[in-house]
Design a protein around this motif. Structure first.
Motif, short mmCIF file in Angstrom:
data_model
loop_
_atom_site.label_atom_id
_atom_site.label_comp_id
_atom_site.label_asym_id
_atom_site.label_seq_id
_atom_site.Cartn_x
_atom_site.Cartn_y
_atom_site.Cartn_z
N HIS A 272 0.81 -1.22 0.00
CA HIS A 272 0.00 0.00 0.00
C HIS A 272 0.85 1.28 0.00
CE1 HIS A 272 -3.36 2.65 0.76
NE2 HIS A 272 -2.71 3.16 1.79
N TYR B 194 -9.87 -6.91 8.48
CA TYR B 194 -8.93 -7.84 7.84
C TYR B 194 -7.72 -7.95 8.76
CZ TYR B 194 -7.38 -3.31 5.84
OH TYR B 194 -7.01 -2.01 5.66
N HIS C 59 -6.24 -4.77 10.37
CA HIS C 59 -7.12 -4.00 11.27
C HIS C 59 -7.46 -4.84 12.49
CE1 HIS C 59 -8.54 -0.79 8.17
NE2 HIS C 59 -7.27 -0.73 8.45
N HIS D 152 -11.18 7.36 4.25
CA HIS D 152 -11.39 5.90 4.33
C HIS D 152 -12.81 5.52 4.71
CE1 HIS D 152 -7.50 4.80 3.03
NE2 HIS D 152 -6.97 5.67 3.86
N TYR E 47 -12.61 -2.35 -9.28
CA TYR E 47 -11.83 -1.11 -9.37
C TYR E 47 -11.15 -0.88 -8.03
CZ TYR E 47 -10.84 3.52 -11.33
OH TYR E 47 -10.22 4.63 -11.84
N THR F 68 -7.91 -3.30 -3.27
CA THR F 68 -7.75 -2.88 -1.88
C THR F 68 -7.61 -4.08 -0.95
OG1 THR F 68 -10.13 -2.87 -1.55
CG2 THR F 68 -9.14 -0.80 -2.23
N LYS G 140 -9.28 -4.13 1.70
CA LYS G 140 -10.69 -4.33 2.08
C LYS G 140 -11.35 -5.36 1.16
CE LYS G 140 -11.59 0.13 1.75
NZ LYS G 140 -10.24 0.75 1.72
N THR H 53 -4.00 1.38 -9.88
CA THR H 53 -2.91 2.26 -10.35
C THR H 53 -1.56 1.93 -9.71
OG1 THR H 53 -3.54 3.81 -8.60
CG2 THR H 53 -4.39 4.27 -10.82
N ALA I 99 -12.39 0.03 -4.04
CA ALA I 99 -11.98 1.26 -3.33
C ALA I 99 -13.20 2.17 -3.15
CB ALA I 99 -10.87 1.95 -4.11
N PHE J 93 -13.08 5.77 -2.06
CA PHE J 93 -12.70 6.85 -2.96
C PHE J 93 -13.75 7.02 -4.07
CE2 PHE J 93 -8.44 5.37 -1.46
CZ PHE J 93 -8.15 6.50 -0.71
O1 DWN Z 1 -5.28 0.98 6.87
C1 DWN Z 1 -4.95 0.76 5.73
C2 DWN Z 1 -5.45 1.60 4.64
C3 DWN Z 1 -5.37 3.04 4.98
O2 DWN Z 1 -4.77 1.37 3.43
C4 DWN Z 1 -4.02 -0.34 5.38
N1 DWN Z 1 -4.06 -1.34 6.35
C5 DWN Z 1 -3.96 -0.81 4.00
C6 DWN Z 1 -4.67 0.02 3.00
O3 DWN Z 1 -5.97 -0.53 2.84
P1 DWN Z 1 -6.76 -0.52 1.42
O4 DWN Z 1 -5.98 -1.25 0.41
O5 DWN Z 1 -8.13 -1.00 1.70
O6 DWN Z 1 -6.67 1.05 1.12
P2 DWN Z 1 -7.20 2.03 0.04
O7 DWN Z 1 -6.50 3.30 0.31
O8 DWN Z 1 -8.67 2.06 0.02
O9 DWN Z 1 -6.67 1.45 -1.35
C7 DWN Z 1 -7.05 2.03 -2.55
C8 DWN Z 1 -6.48 1.24 -3.70
O10 DWN Z 1 -7.15 1.61 -4.88
C9 DWN Z 1 -5.00 1.48 -3.92
O11 DWN Z 1 -4.37 0.27 -4.32
C10 DWN Z 1 -4.97 2.48 -5.06
C11 DWN Z 1 -6.22 2.09 -5.83
N2 DWN Z 1 -6.81 3.21 -6.57
C12 DWN Z 1 -6.88 3.14 -7.95
O12 DWN Z 1 -6.42 2.16 -8.55
N3 DWN Z 1 -7.46 4.18 -8.62
C13 DWN Z 1 -7.32 4.26 -5.88
C14 DWN Z 1 -7.90 5.31 -6.53
C15 DWN Z 1 -8.48 6.49 -5.78
C16 DWN Z 1 -7.95 5.28 -7.97
O13 DWN Z 1 -8.47 6.19 -8.62
#
Ligand code: DWN
Length: 398
Positions: free
Chosen positions: A62, A201, A204, A233, A303, A306, A308, A329, A363, A366
């Protein structure tokens, strides 16, 4: 005593993205993800945690800087905290790729990051980075080199550390007498309200509330005096904590939010049992929707690879039976397979094209950023699927 209220089945390490090889994929580590509630200190936590040494390695995937939303949120919070507390020295526990610390003067910030690949990034930018796990030993080592710390910030990290007593004791050691600790983590009341069971998970270990944090920090001679909701988040909470005898008075918003947690029932096992029932319903609904779409020959992808979504896919047994691939990405996730279900991960440039009918929002936190970026997808008839706050299809821009 912790009482179990939710069983999310056998799960792999959420971060263990699998390398594709010509040979059979290596056997993965699985554990039974069960969640419990402790009536004594109100902590909601995993019934059993995984060894942090197999989670936070030099291959940690991450990158917090990957999303615009997070880059902006961290910049905002850094400026707000600097203005409110005017720290002469700040420390961040869990600095990831430097998304928060980059908003500070390099001489005035100390970074703690046990994942060596991430610590390398901030070290290479000359940030004072300790590539070690946070504990009393490290706190004492830091105090030999630095003065006491006025502001400690830690986002999405404290909830990941199994030994809270060790963690807060270590913080108490380095915190100056007027110092403040600010932690931010997904907020339990929001998780329960929005049915976002995928906030559970292996990493967490806890999902905090004011009720639990206020109790837990007391054991380390610390005191919770303020809190602030945040949108990050999918709904988080910032907890402001000081030394037990510090000048800070409990704020009105702290008192109000504490009351609202009790009114909501975060101090009752029944609330968690009801949540567990709704989670099971959510699983059935998601599978039914995916089945229906597959029967109509729709192309469905996901998409955001994550952590999650590792929980969702393994709990609901959603794999290549429903999803063609996942787009993400993050370079070091691309070319790999998702943990447990082994769905291929590819770049959005390669996979997010006109052949896609539906995209599950891995995700979902987001959602705004993604929908804003992918307006054309919706305009040409593409649809998103989410399970938060309920299983539904998103086919409009707002
Ligand atoms: O606590 C945690 C959180 C903050 O981050 C960690 N234990 C691990 C991680 O968890 P996650 O993978 O559930 O976090 P995210 O921030 O929801 O991951 C978003 C993923 O989506 C990233 O791999 C980037 C990707 N992404 C994408 O491909 N296109 C994100 C956006 C916004 C996009 O436009």
């Amino acid at each position: 005593m912790k009482k179990k209220f939710l069983d999310l089945g056998m799960q792999p390490i959420a971060n263990s993205f699998v390398k594709k090889t010509k040979k059979k994929v290596k056997k993965e580590f699985f554990y039974n993800l069960k969640i419990g509630y402790n009536e004594k200190n109100h902590l909601v936590s995993l019934m059993k945690h995984v060894n942090p040494k197999i989670q936070y390695t030099d291959k940690y995937a991450h990158r917090a800087s990957e999303s615009k939303t997070m880059r902006e949120a961290f910049q905002k919070v850094a400026n707000k905290l600097k203005n409110r507390f005017k720290p002469s020295l700040t420390m961040e526990i869990g600095s990831n790729d430097g998304v928060f610390i980059k908003n500070f003067d390099k001489k005035k910030i100390v970074a703690i990051e046990p994942c060596k690949n991430l610590a390398k990034i901030t070290k290479s930018k000359n940030f004072n980075t300790y590539a070690e796990f946070w504990n009393r030993k490290l706190a004492k080592k830091i105090l030999k080199k630095e003065k006491k710390i006025d502001l400690i910030f830690s986002a999405n990290t404290i909830s990941h550390i199994p030994d809270l007593k060790e963690t807060f004791d270590a913080i108490e050691i380095v915190l100056s007498s007027k110092g403040v600790l600010v932690i931010e983590d997904p907020y339990l009341k929001t998780v329960i309200k929005s049915n976002s069971y995928d906030q559970f998970y292996d990493e967490h270990v806890y999902v905090f509330s004011l009720l639990s944090i206020s109790k837990v920090v007391e054991d380390s001679k610390l005191r919770l005096f303020d809190c602030e909701k945040s949108e990050t988040h999918g709904g988080s909470m910032k907890y402001f904590i000081c030394k037990k005898n510090s000048k800070y008075k409990n704020t009105i918003r702290y008192k109000k939010l504490m009351k609202s947690e009790i009114n909501f029932g975060l101090n009752k096992l029944k609330t968690y049992k009801n949540f567990s029932f709704r989670v099971k319903q959510s699983k059935i609904k998601l599978i039914n929707l995916l089945k229906k779409l597959k029967n109509k020959n729709k192309k469905i992808i996901s998409y955001g690879a994550t952590y999650k979504s590792t929980t969702v896919f393994n709990y609901c047994k959603v794999g290549k039976n429903y999803l063609d691939y996942v787009v993400d990405t993050t370079k070091n996730k691309q070319g790999k397979l998702t943990p447990g279900q082994h769905i291929p991960i590819i770049s959005p440039e390669k996979g997010f094209n006109s052949s896609v009918d539906y995209a599950f929002l891995g995700a979902w936190n987001f959602k705004k950023e993604i929908i804003n970026k992918e307006k054309e997808f919706i305009k040409r008839g593409g649809k998103f699927i989410t399970h938060v706050p309920k299983v539904m299809i998103i086919d409009k821009l707002k």
